[in-house]
Scaffold this active site. Structure first.
Site, short mmCIF file in Angstrom:
data_model
loop_
_atom_site.label_atom_id
_atom_site.label_comp_id
_atom_site.label_asym_id
_atom_site.label_seq_id
_atom_site.Cartn_x
_atom_site.Cartn_y
_atom_site.Cartn_z
N LYS A 33 -16.88 -17.99 0.83
CA LYS A 33 -17.73 -18.88 0.02
C LYS A 33 -17.23 -19.02 -1.41
O LYS A 33 -17.62 -19.94 -2.12
CB LYS A 33 -19.18 -18.42 0.04
CG LYS A 33 -19.45 -17.10 -0.65
CD LYS A 33 -20.95 -16.81 -0.66
CE LYS A 33 -21.23 -15.48 -1.32
NZ LYS A 33 -22.62 -15.12 -1.32
N GLY A 37 -9.42 -13.46 -1.30
CA GLY A 37 -9.05 -12.24 -2.03
C GLY A 37 -10.26 -11.38 -2.37
O GLY A 37 -10.14 -10.20 -2.64
N LYS A 49 -7.02 -3.70 -13.39
CA LYS A 49 -5.71 -3.07 -13.66
C LYS A 49 -4.88 -3.94 -14.60
O LYS A 49 -4.10 -3.44 -15.41
CB LYS A 49 -4.96 -2.75 -12.37
CG LYS A 49 -5.39 -1.44 -11.75
CD LYS A 49 -6.81 -1.48 -11.27
CE LYS A 49 -7.70 -0.36 -11.33
NZ LYS A 49 -9.04 -0.57 -10.85
N GLY A 182 -19.15 6.38 -13.60
CA GLY A 182 -18.29 6.48 -12.41
C GLY A 182 -16.96 5.79 -12.68
O GLY A 182 -16.61 5.49 -13.83
N HIS A 443 14.24 15.55 -10.95
CA HIS A 443 13.91 16.02 -12.30
C HIS A 443 14.51 15.07 -13.32
O HIS A 443 15.65 14.64 -13.13
CB HIS A 443 14.47 17.42 -12.51
CG HIS A 443 14.27 17.90 -13.92
ND1 HIS A 443 13.06 18.40 -14.37
CD2 HIS A 443 15.11 17.92 -14.99
CE1 HIS A 443 13.17 18.73 -15.65
NE2 HIS A 443 14.40 18.45 -16.06
P1 FAD Z 1 -14.96 -8.07 -0.90
O1 FAD Z 1 -13.68 -7.88 -1.55
O2 FAD Z 1 -16.19 -8.02 -1.74
O3 FAD Z 1 -14.90 -9.49 -0.18
C1 FAD Z 1 -16.01 -10.03 0.46
C2 FAD Z 1 -15.91 -11.54 0.41
O4 FAD Z 1 -16.92 -12.10 1.24
C3 FAD Z 1 -16.13 -12.13 -0.97
O5 FAD Z 1 -15.03 -12.94 -1.32
C4 FAD Z 1 -17.39 -12.96 -0.84
O6 FAD Z 1 -17.35 -14.16 -1.60
C5 FAD Z 1 -17.39 -13.29 0.65
N1 FAD Z 1 -18.73 -13.57 1.18
C6 FAD Z 1 -19.86 -12.83 1.02
N2 FAD Z 1 -20.87 -13.39 1.73
C7 FAD Z 1 -20.37 -14.49 2.35
C8 FAD Z 1 -20.92 -15.47 3.20
N3 FAD Z 1 -22.20 -15.43 3.59
N4 FAD Z 1 -20.11 -16.46 3.62
C9 FAD Z 1 -18.80 -16.53 3.25
N5 FAD Z 1 -18.24 -15.62 2.43
C10 FAD Z 1 -19.01 -14.61 1.99
N6 FAD Z 1 -11.36 -0.49 -5.00
C11 FAD Z 1 -10.21 0.23 -4.97
O7 FAD Z 1 -9.81 0.69 -3.89
N7 FAD Z 1 -9.47 0.44 -6.09
C12 FAD Z 1 -9.86 -0.04 -7.30
O8 FAD Z 1 -9.18 0.17 -8.30
C13 FAD Z 1 -11.06 -0.79 -7.38
N8 FAD Z 1 -11.48 -1.30 -8.56
C14 FAD Z 1 -12.63 -2.03 -8.59
C15 FAD Z 1 -13.07 -2.53 -9.81
C16 FAD Z 1 -14.22 -3.28 -9.88
C17 FAD Z 1 -14.68 -3.83 -11.22
C18 FAD Z 1 -14.97 -3.56 -8.70
C19 FAD Z 1 -16.23 -4.38 -8.75
C20 FAD Z 1 -14.55 -3.05 -7.49
C21 FAD Z 1 -13.38 -2.29 -7.42
N9 FAD Z 1 -12.94 -1.75 -6.21
C22 FAD Z 1 -11.80 -1.00 -6.18
C23 FAD Z 1 -13.67 -1.95 -4.95
C24 FAD Z 1 -13.00 -3.05 -4.10
O9 FAD Z 1 -12.94 -4.24 -4.85
C25 FAD Z 1 -13.78 -3.25 -2.82
O10 FAD Z 1 -13.90 -2.03 -2.16
C26 FAD Z 1 -13.10 -4.26 -1.91
O11 FAD Z 1 -12.98 -5.51 -2.52
C27 FAD Z 1 -13.90 -4.39 -0.61
O12 FAD Z 1 -13.31 -5.36 0.19
P2 FAD Z 1 -14.22 -6.20 1.20
O13 FAD Z 1 -13.27 -7.12 1.89
O14 FAD Z 1 -15.06 -5.32 2.00
O15 FAD Z 1 -15.22 -7.05 0.28
#
Ligand code: FAD
Length: 462
Positions: A33, A37, A49, A182, A443
């Site tokens: 949506k 990424g 980062k 955190g 080293h």
């Molecule tokens: P997401 O990346 O959240 O992707 C889910 C996607 O689903 C989104 O694009 C959303 O738009 C889409 N979506 C939701 N509902 C719907 C719908 N109904 N229809 C269509 N699309 C939908 N993790 C690390 O491992 N290392 C890090 O350094 C790190 N830093 C972070 C820093 C910040 C500020 C934040 C907020 C998070 C960080 N994380 C980090 C956590 C990491 O971003 C998440 O664990 C990861 O993105 C999870 O992936 P995911 O695919 O489960 O969900």
């Protein structure tokens, strides 16, 4: 339109499984949506980062010494934000290219599940044999800390923000109070301190990074304090109020009421699963109390053709590397291939300077489990490389059982998030401490500190 598999969400969990499903011969669609990424590439791991790397450069310039004089540099926050946006755009486009190459149909729009084989997006219906929910998570609500009925506009006017806003500010805050100590909170504390803001970080528990070995948070607190960041631990936030454009963060500490004043307030009080509004309630998909979707070992929900992976699924830390592994295991299950990706040892990494990283058990956990153990510890002060580059804060702590099997490791120090990788390989493969000890490492390097620490076990330190 009919598919073998439809993935809802285009973050690390979603784009990984969609890509591998298509490569595995399944007719695949991925619905997103917002931007391909997900959180990680657009408003999470990558932009934080990118900001940290710029913050680190600023720190190096500010702290440059011993014959290096850099005068008159300035910071343009708008340009930095644009630069960070360019990074996120480029990595998002890279993933989109891969999905297109693998012939995944990318459908833009918000998905809702109609029945166990049907999804609606913008009024169009899509049928699928299997559905994977990978909708991720969003910043937790913080309204309970504000005056009742405060409007969204007033919240924005009062400069009360979440991580998503903090990544793309057009000005450097004069002062910022960060609620939550955190991973996210400490990374932003590091960033804004480097940019020149007056930073206060407030944590409910009695040290920063409460989910890690307590020495990590305590060491970071000491180093943060040295850099001018005010750390308030054991802070129970009561109310964030705004008077004449200044936020007043009212909190209790040791039974006493206190107040911090700040221009900006950044809430980093956790993330909640995006499981509402998807239609899963109507279908009877089971959720945990925190809204995350309950899955079995094969990532199936209680409706067996509907899967959930990544942040939205219950039972694992919300991390991108967890999402990647779950996606790979889930597609292996769907394609009847062995599930081989290990989810037992999950590294935790914090990208401040110095970095913090850990994997396996902390000292507290080992004690709670009554495991006989030894703690092996060295300090980066003793590392030639760390001293040479002026980054010799921190330590390596390896916990082993009496037979020398590694139970856990915590590192605070330069490149901690890189060198923890060696321990991830060791701990997953039950490599013993004397095997690490016998490996020749180059080293001078930071990673040498791992084998220097291992040598304590055999009493072979200098
Ligand atoms: P997401 O990346 O959240 O992707 C889910 C996607 O689903 C989104 O694009 C959303 O738009 C889409 N979506 C939701 N509902 C719907 C719908 N109904 N229809 C269509 N699309 C939908 N993790 C690390 O491992 N290392 C890090 O350094 C790190 N830093 C972070 C820093 C910040 C500020 C934040 C907020 C998070 C960080 N994380 C980090 C956590 C990491 O971003 C998440 O664990 C990861 O993105 C999870 O992936 P995911 O695919 O489960 O969900």
């Amino acid at each position: 339109m009919n598919y073998d598999i439809i993935v809802i969400g285009g973050g690390p969990a979603g784009y990984t499984i969609a890509s591998l499903a298509a490569k595995g011969g399944l007719k695949t669609a991925m619905i997103e949506k917002k931007k391909v990424g997900g959180t990680c590439l657009n408003i999470g791991c990558i932009p934080t980062k990118a900001l940290i790397s710029r913050a680190s450069l600023i720190k190096k310039i500010k702290n440059s010494k011993s014959g290096i004089h850099i005068d008159g540099f300035s910071i343009n926050m708008e340009e930095i934000s644009n630069d960070v946006r360019a990074v996120t755009d480029s990595v998002s486009k890279g993933v989109e290219f891969l999905l297109n190459k693998n012939k995944v149909d990318i459908i833009s729009g918000e998905a809702s599940i109609i029945d166990k084989n049907t999804i609606n997006v913008n009024g169009s219906e899509y049928k699928s044999d299997k559905i994977v929910i990978a909708t991720g998570a969003k910043p937790a609500d913080f309204s309970r800390f504000l005056k009742p009925n405060i409007s969204k506009d007033e919240i924005a006017k009062n400069k009360i923000i979440t991580s998503s806003d903090a990544l793309f500010l057009n000005e450097v805050p004069k002062s910022i109070a960060i609620i939550g100590g955190g991973a996210m909170g400490v990374e932003f504390a590091y960033i804004f301190n480097a940019l020149g803001s007056t930073v206060t970080i407030m944590e409910y528990f009695d040290n920063l990074l409460p989910n890690m070995d307590s020495e990590c948070g305590k060491t970071l607190e000491r180093l943060f304090t040295r850099s001018g960041i005010k750390v308030i631990a054991s802070a129970n936030i009561k109310l964030v109020d705004n008077e004449n454009g200044i936020n007043k963060i009212n909190y209790e500490k040791n039974g006493k009421s206190e107040v911090v004043e700040s221009e900006y307030v950044l809430f980093t009080n956790g993330m909640v699963a995006n499981s509402d509004g998807l239609g899963v309630e109507k279908l009877g998909v089971e959720k945990a109390n925190n809204g995350r979707i309950i899955i079995n070992n094969n990532f199936q929900t209680n409706i067996d053709n509907i899967y959930a992976i990544g942040d939205v699924a219950a039972g694992y830390p919300m991390l991108a590397h967890v999402a990647y592994h779950q996606a790979r295991n889930c597609i292996n299950h769907i394609l009847n291939r062995p599930i081989i990706y290990d989810l037992k040892y999950v590294p935790s990494c914090i990208y401040t300077e110095p970095e913090v990283a850990s994997v396996g058990l902390s000292e507290r956990e080992v004690k709670e489990k009554n495991i006989e153990h030894k703690v092996l510890k060295t300090f980066f002060k003793a590392s030639g490389k760390a001293s040479a580059i002026g980054m010799n804060d921190g330590f390596v702590k390896i916990i082993v059982d009496n037979g020398g099997t590694i139970l856990g490791t915590s590192v605070v120090g330069y490149s901690a998030t890189e060198i923890i990788g060696t321990i991830c390989v060791a701990i997953k493969n039950s490599i013993k401490i004397d095997d690490i000890n016998s490996v020749m490492l180059p080293h001078p390097t930071i990673v040498e500190s791992i084998s220097d620490t291992a040598k304590i076990f055999l009493d072979e330190t200098l």
